[in-house]
Design a protein around this motif. Structure first.
Motif, mmCIF file in Angstrom:
data_model
loop_
_atom_site.group_PDB
_atom_site.id
_atom_site.type_symbol
_atom_site.label_atom_id
_atom_site.label_comp_id
_atom_site.label_asym_id
_atom_site.label_seq_id
_atom_site.Cartn_x
_atom_site.Cartn_y
_atom_site.Cartn_z
ATOM 1 N N PHE A 240 0.828 -1.206 0.000
ATOM 2 C CA PHE A 240 0.000 0.000 0.000
ATOM 3 C C PHE A 240 0.865 1.260 0.000
ATOM 4 O O PHE A 240 0.565 2.236 -0.696
ATOM 5 N N SER A 241 1.941 1.239 0.775
ATOM 6 C CA SER A 241 2.846 2.386 0.790
ATOM 7 C C SER A 241 3.507 2.577 -0.569
ATOM 8 O O SER A 241 3.773 3.715 -0.987
ATOM 9 N N TRP A 242 3.774 1.480 -1.238
ATOM 10 C CA TRP A 242 4.356 1.532 -2.589
ATOM 11 C C TRP A 242 3.458 2.331 -3.535
ATOM 12 O O TRP A 242 3.920 3.094 -4.363
ATOM 13 N N TRP A 243 2.130 2.158 -3.381
ATOM 14 C CA TRP A 243 1.164 2.882 -4.211
ATOM 15 C C TRP A 243 0.627 4.135 -3.510
ATOM 16 O O TRP A 243 -0.301 4.750 -4.003
ATOM 17 N N LYS A 244 1.199 4.432 -2.332
ATOM 18 C CA LYS A 244 0.777 5.614 -1.570
ATOM 19 C C LYS A 244 -0.717 5.565 -1.241
ATOM 20 O O LYS A 244 -1.476 6.504 -1.461
ATOM 21 N N LYS A 307 6.830 -7.258 -6.697
ATOM 22 C CA LYS A 307 6.925 -6.165 -7.666
ATOM 23 C C LYS A 307 7.474 -6.662 -9.000
ATOM 24 O O LYS A 307 6.974 -6.298 -10.064
ATOM 25 N N LEU A 308 8.514 -7.491 -8.928
ATOM 26 C CA LEU A 308 9.123 -8.008 -10.158
ATOM 27 C C LEU A 308 8.169 -8.928 -10.905
ATOM 28 O O LEU A 308 8.043 -8.846 -12.138
ATOM 29 N N LYS A 309 7.493 -9.805 -10.167
ATOM 30 C CA LYS A 309 6.570 -10.751 -10.807
ATOM 31 C C LYS A 309 5.409 -10.020 -11.489
ATOM 32 O O LYS A 309 5.072 -10.330 -12.641
ATOM 33 N N THR A 310 4.824 -9.059 -10.814
ATOM 34 C CA THR A 310 3.705 -8.325 -11.420
ATOM 35 C C THR A 310 4.173 -7.472 -12.599
ATOM 36 O O THR A 310 3.425 -7.287 -13.562
ATOM 37 N N PHE A 311 5.408 -6.967 -12.535
ATOM 38 C CA PHE A 311 5.937 -6.193 -13.657
ATOM 39 C C PHE A 311 6.109 -7.086 -14.889
ATOM 40 O O PHE A 311 5.785 -6.675 -16.019
ATOM 41 N N GLY A 322 9.587 -3.107 -20.906
ATOM 42 C CA GLY A 322 10.644 -3.528 -20.003
ATOM 43 C C GLY A 322 11.538 -2.426 -19.486
ATOM 44 O O GLY A 322 12.214 -2.600 -18.471
ATOM 45 N N SER A 323 11.574 -1.294 -20.149
ATOM 46 C CA SER A 323 12.440 -0.196 -19.728
ATOM 47 C C SER A 323 11.836 0.648 -18.596
ATOM 48 O O SER A 323 12.478 1.574 -18.126
ATOM 49 N N GLN A 324 10.635 0.317 -18.183
ATOM 50 C CA GLN A 324 9.945 1.136 -17.184
ATOM 51 C C GLN A 324 9.969 0.522 -15.786
ATOM 52 O O GLN A 324 9.205 0.933 -14.927
ATOM 53 N N PHE A 325 10.853 -0.437 -15.544
ATOM 54 C CA PHE A 325 10.857 -1.094 -14.230
ATOM 55 C C PHE A 325 11.214 -0.119 -13.115
ATOM 56 O O PHE A 325 10.675 -0.216 -12.010
ATOM 57 N N TYR A 326 12.129 0.829 -13.367
ATOM 58 C CA TYR A 326 12.491 1.792 -12.331
ATOM 59 C C TYR A 326 11.276 2.617 -11.900
ATOM 60 O O TYR A 326 11.051 2.842 -10.707
ATOM 61 N N VAL A 327 10.497 3.038 -12.884
ATOM 62 C CA VAL A 327 9.275 3.789 -12.577
ATOM 63 C C VAL A 327 8.293 2.902 -11.830
ATOM 64 O O VAL A 327 7.663 3.322 -10.848
ATOM 65 N N TRP A 328 8.166 1.655 -12.281
ATOM 66 C CA TRP A 328 7.261 0.704 -11.640
ATOM 67 C C TRP A 328 7.629 0.461 -10.180
ATOM 68 O O TRP A 328 6.768 0.416 -9.304
ATOM 69 N N GLU A 329 8.898 0.340 -9.900
ATOM 70 C CA GLU A 329 9.337 0.027 -8.550
ATOM 71 C C GLU A 329 9.242 1.215 -7.605
ATOM 72 O O GLU A 329 9.008 1.033 -6.410
ATOM 73 N N ASN A 331 7.471 4.527 -8.388
ATOM 74 C CA ASN A 331 6.241 5.327 -8.444
ATOM 75 C C ASN A 331 5.323 4.752 -9.526
ATOM 76 O O ASN A 331 5.185 5.339 -10.602
ATOM 77 N N PRO A 332 4.706 3.609 -9.263
ATOM 78 C CA PRO A 332 3.923 2.930 -10.302
ATOM 79 C C PRO A 332 2.712 3.714 -10.788
ATOM 80 O O PRO A 332 2.223 3.473 -11.890
#
Length: 337
Positions: A240-244, A307-311, A322-329, A331-332
Motif C-alpha cells: 500500500f505504501s508503494w502505491w501511496k 513487484k518483479l513478478k507483477t511487472f 521492459g524499460s519502465q521497471f524503475y518507474v514501476w518500482e 512510483n507505479p
C-alpha cells in the motif's frame, strides 16, 4: 454438490458434473424407447416388458415396479421421479407431433380421454393427417425439437447452480497464470492446505500444532495466513505504501477479492488486479519454502519479488514495457496515465 462442478460464472471451477452427463445420456435412451423408429433393441425390450413399456416409462406415476424390470432399465423408470431432471424430462417438456400438427400432451391419455374428449376433439380438428408420415417425439427445450445431450447438461448445470457470487468475474477473468488463478479460487473457498484445514480434514493429527508459521500466535486459517497475520499485514502495508494508499484489510478473502478489484480507478486497476493474486501466490511459496526447506525469506525480498513478478506479467500483457521497471518500482502510479 461440490463447488468445483459449478461453472466459473457461478463461482465454480468450471468442471461439468459427470452425474449430469450420465443422466442426460440416460434421458436420450428414454426418448429412444418412446420414439416410433423401429430397431432391433427396442423390439427385444417391448417383447420382454410389453408394448406399453415406453408409455409406462413416460408417466410420472409409472405402473412399472423395480422388481419387474432389469437393472439396465431400472434407472429409466426412475427418471420421472428425479426432481433435478424436471427441466429436461418433465411431462410438459415433451410432446408428440402427429403428421402436420402438434399436440402438447404426453402420449399416454387413456386416463383422461373420458373427461377431455371434447378438448381432444378440438385439438384433433387442427391436425392434417398424413398416413405417409410418422409421428415424432419433440423436445420442447430445443428449437428443432431434437434432444441434445450437451444442451440437456447445460440446462441441468444452470438449474442446479447458485446465484453468481460478486467475485466470480474478478477471479476467472483476471490475466494471471492459471495456477495463480486456481490458488485464488481455493483461497476464497477456504481450501488451501494451511494447518487448520489439514487438521480438520484429518490429514494431520489433531496433536499437530495449528499455529501460524510466521507469528506462532494465532491458528493458521486461510484468512489469517493471507490477510491478518502480523507478518502478512506488514507485507500488505509495504504494498500500500508503494502505491501511496491507505486501506483497511477486509475480514475474508471473499470480501478482499471484491474490494481489491473494484476499489481502484479504471486506469490503475489494470495493474492493481495483478498485485493481489501475485501477493497470495508469493506468500504461499515463501511459507512452503520455510516449512520444507527451512529457508526464511525476509519481508523486503518478498515484496521486491512481488513487484518483479507483477511487472513481468504487466509487460507480457503490453501494459508497460521492459524499460519502465524503475518507474514501476518507485512510483507505479505514473504508469497509469
Amino acid at each position: 454438490m461440490g463447488y468445483g462442478v459449478y461453472s466459473q460464472r457461478f463461482g465454480g471451477l468450471g468442471v461439468t458434473p459427470l452425474r449430469f452427463k450420465n443422466l442426460a445420456m440416460l434421458v436420450k435412451w428414454w426418448a429412444k424407447v418412446n420414439s416410433n423408429k423401429p430397431c432391433l433393441w427396442k423390439s427385444i425390450v417391448t417383447s420382454s416388458f410389453g408394448s406399453s413399456f415406453g408409455r409406462d416409462l413416460m408417466q410420472s406415476d409409472s405402473p412399472l415396479h423395480v422388481s419387474q424390470i432389469s437393472p439396465i432399465w431400472r434407472d429409466l423408470n426412475r427418471l420421472q421421479h428425479n426432481p433435478s431432471l424436471l427441466p429436461i424430462v418433465g411431462t410438459n417438456v415433451w410432446k408428440w407431433k402427429f403428421c402436420e400438427g402438434e399436440l402438447g400432451f404426453t402420449r399416454h391419455l387413456s386416463l383422461f380421454n373420458s373427461i377431455k374428449a371434447s378438448e381432444l376433439g378440438l385439438l384433433l380438428a387442427t391436425i392434417q393427417l398424413n398416413l405417409l408420415r410418422e409421428d415424432i417425439l419433440l423436445w420442447s427445450a430445443a428449437p428443432d425439437g431434437v434432444y441434445s445431450v450437451s444442451d440437456a447438461v447445460r440446462m441441468l448445470v444452470h438449474s442446479n447452480s447458485v446465484n453468481p457470487p460478486t467475485w466470480s468475474k474478478v477471479v476467472w477473468g483476471n490475466n494471471v497464470p492459471s495456477k495463480v488463478m486456481l490458488f485464488h479460487w481455493l483461497a476464497i473457498r477456504q481450501s488451501i492446505p494451511v494447518y487448520d484445514v489439514l487438521i480438520k480434514r484429518h490429514i494431520l493429527p489433531s496433536s499437530h500444532s495449528n499455529l501460524c508459521v510466521w507469528c506462532l500466535e494465532e491458528v493458521e486459517t486461510v484468512n489469517h495466513f493471507l490477510l491478518h497475520c502480523k507478518w502478512t499485514f506488514k507485507v500488505w502495508s509495504d504494498l500500500f505504501s508503494w502505491w501511496k494508499l491507505v486501506w483497511v484489510i477486509p475480514g475474508s478473502i471473499e470480501d478482499f477479492s471484491f474490494d481489491w478489484f473494484y476499489g481502484m480507478g479504471i486506469k490503475a486497476s489494470k495493474f492493481w488486479k495483478l498485485i493481489g493474486p501475485a501477493t497470495f501466490w508469493a506468500m504461499w511459496l515463501a511459507r512452503n519454502d520455510f516449512i520444507f526447506n527451512r529457508k526464511f525469506m525476509c519481508r523486503s525480498v518478498l515484496v521486491r519479488n512481488i513487484k518483479l513478478k507483477t511487472f513481468l506479467w504487466a509487460t507480457n500483457l503490453k501494459l508497460c514495457n521492459g524499460s519502465q521497471f524503475y518507474v514501476w518500482e518507485n512510483n507505479p502510479s505514473l504508469l497509469c496515465f
